[in-house]
Design an enzyme around this catalytic site. Structure first.
Site, mmCIF file in Angstrom:
data_model
loop_
_atom_site.group_PDB
_atom_site.id
_atom_site.type_symbol
_atom_site.label_atom_id
_atom_site.label_comp_id
_atom_site.label_asym_id
_atom_site.label_seq_id
_atom_site.Cartn_x
_atom_site.Cartn_y
_atom_site.Cartn_z
ATOM 1 N N HIS A 172 0.752 -1.295 0.148
ATOM 2 C CA HIS A 172 -0.057 -0.091 -0.003
ATOM 3 C C HIS A 172 0.925 1.236 -0.074
ATOM 4 C CE1 HIS A 172 1.097 -0.099 4.083
ATOM 5 N NE2 HIS A 172 0.578 -0.961 4.276
ATOM 6 N N GLY A 213 1.747 3.190 2.090
ATOM 7 C CA GLY A 213 2.868 3.155 3.191
ATOM 8 C C GLY A 213 4.365 2.372 2.963
ATOM 9 N N HIS A 214 4.122 1.190 2.198
ATOM 10 C CA HIS A 214 5.127 0.696 1.598
ATOM 11 C C HIS A 214 5.889 1.460 0.242
ATOM 12 C CE1 HIS A 214 2.839 -3.205 3.050
ATOM 13 N NE2 HIS A 214 3.928 -3.202 3.619
ATOM 14 N N GLU A 233 7.189 3.488 10.906
ATOM 15 C CA GLU A 233 6.961 3.534 12.285
ATOM 16 C C GLU A 233 5.713 3.222 12.978
ATOM 17 O OE1 GLU A 233 9.831 7.375 13.337
ATOM 18 O OE2 GLU A 233 7.829 7.642 12.949
ATOM 19 N N LYS A 234 4.693 2.661 11.967
ATOM 20 C CA LYS A 234 3.560 2.340 12.639
ATOM 21 C C LYS A 234 3.811 0.840 13.484
ATOM 22 C CE LYS A 234 0.606 -0.404 10.365
ATOM 23 N NZ LYS A 234 0.570 -1.787 11.411
ATOM 24 N N GLN A 266 8.501 -3.234 16.464
ATOM 25 C CA GLN A 266 9.544 -3.936 15.599
ATOM 26 C C GLN A 266 10.534 -3.189 15.168
ATOM 27 O OE1 GLN A 266 7.775 -6.109 12.024
ATOM 28 N NE2 GLN A 266 8.249 -4.427 10.989
ATOM 29 N N SER A 296 -2.363 -0.177 6.586
ATOM 30 C CA SER A 296 -1.949 -1.508 6.956
ATOM 31 C C SER A 296 -2.462 -2.597 6.002
ATOM 32 C CB SER A 296 -2.333 -1.789 8.302
ATOM 33 O OG SER A 296 -2.322 -3.146 8.575
HETATM 34 O O1 PAF Z 1 6.671 -5.437 8.803
HETATM 35 C C1 PAF Z 1 6.624 -6.318 8.306
HETATM 36 O O2 PAF Z 1 5.939 -6.317 7.269
HETATM 37 C C2 PAF Z 1 7.063 -7.655 8.660
HETATM 38 O O3 PAF Z 1 7.193 -7.642 9.974
HETATM 39 C C3 PAF Z 1 8.693 -7.921 8.358
HETATM 40 C C4 PAF Z 1 9.577 -6.591 8.631
HETATM 41 C C5 PAF Z 1 8.602 -7.778 6.851
HETATM 42 C C6 PAF Z 1 9.189 -9.309 8.452
HETATM 43 O O4 PAF Z 1 8.459 -10.132 8.154
#
Ligand code: PAF
Length: 258
Positions: free
Chosen positions: A33, A35-36, A147-148, A152, A184
């Site tokens: 989406h 965001g990516h 940062e969402k 992680q 998301s």
């Molecule tokens: O954020 C994500 O989409 C996943 O946790 C990641 C970092 C690709 C690891 O599978």
């Protein structure tokens, strides 16, 4: 030209040609989406070569039905990445990444135990392990994370520092829809009614005086609250709406207290 690479051996052969290039890396689980897209565009601006991985990592799902329901959109994702001008799409298979099963893993014992880690036992072991594998294979100069998923990001940064990985881990601002909902891949699983209600989640999280009040208001609005907590100068929340789990966070400095 975008190349789709499906095995570690093919990537290793290809990457021999990139010795003097800076490689930017955006690991994803697909269902891309905006965001990516913003992470990818940043990598394209800052590096000679950009690699995007697509791998829905089963070891980070503590709930099997969540893994099965996770949206998959490979053909559309590849088209988008081609349009953006990404150089490589890396799509390894499970056996390639986990030839030994899941007997060797990366475990963090502090940050990974709270919030998302407490709600989803084993989740961060799976995330750290797969990101360690992907970073070891791709060997990027920079890697980009939204940062969402702030917890992680912190854990991946901590892992990279702890293992002296020669990569810069770069946090990128959360991208939101016009009504404030953080983008998301899971948002497509919301019904029309749930999607309309989902906008209340960031609003309440951001405008409540305390975490207790935020949790109360979220429950009153029809969300089932996993947690609302403050840490690392941020306020975090996780809620369920029907079958969909949403997470979000805001810097404390941006919280608007009534
Ligand atoms: O954020 C994500 O989409 C996943 O946790 C990641 C970092 C690709 C690891 O599978």
């Amino acid at each position: 030209m975008t190349s789709v690479i499906r095995t570690i051996a093919d990537w290793r052969a290809e990457s021999k040609r990139l010795l003097n290039a800076t490689v930017g890396f955006v690991p994803t689980m697909g269902a891309l989406h905006a965001g990516h897209q913003s992470l990818v565009e940043r990598s394209l601006r800052e590096n000679d070569v950009t690699v995007v991985s697509i791998f829905v990592n089963p070891t980070q799902f503590n709930d099997k039905s969540d893994f099965e329901r996770y949206p998959r959109n490979d053909a559309q994702d590849i088209e988008l990445l081609k349009k953006l001008g990404v150089h490589y799409v890396f799509m390894p298979g499970y056996q390639d990444l986990y030839p030994e099963g899941f007997t060797v893993r990366v475990v963090e014992n502090e940050i990974s135990r709270v919030m998302e880690g407490a709600s989803r036992p084993g989740h961060f072991d799976g995330v750290l392990t797969v990101v360690m594998k992907l970073l070891s294979i791709v060997r990027p100069y920079r890697a980009y994370f939204g940062e969402k998923d702030y917890q992680q990001f912190l854990l991946i940064k901590k892992m990279a520092d702890a293992f002296f990985l020669p990569v810069e881990i770069i946090p990128c601002t959360t991208i939101r829809d016009a009504d404030g909902l953080a983008l998301s891949s899971r948002n497509v699983l919301l019904s029309t009614e749930e999607r309309a209600k989902a906008a209340l989640f960031p609003q309440i999280l951001k405008t409540s005086a305390t975490v207790i009040l935020a949790a109360q208001k979220l429950e009153q609005a029809g969300f089932s609250v996993d947690y609302v907590e403050e840490a690392w100068d941020r306020r975090f929340g996780a809620v369920r709406l029907g079958k969909v789990r949403l997470i979000d966070n805001f810097p404390l400095a941006s919280i608007i207290k009534p």
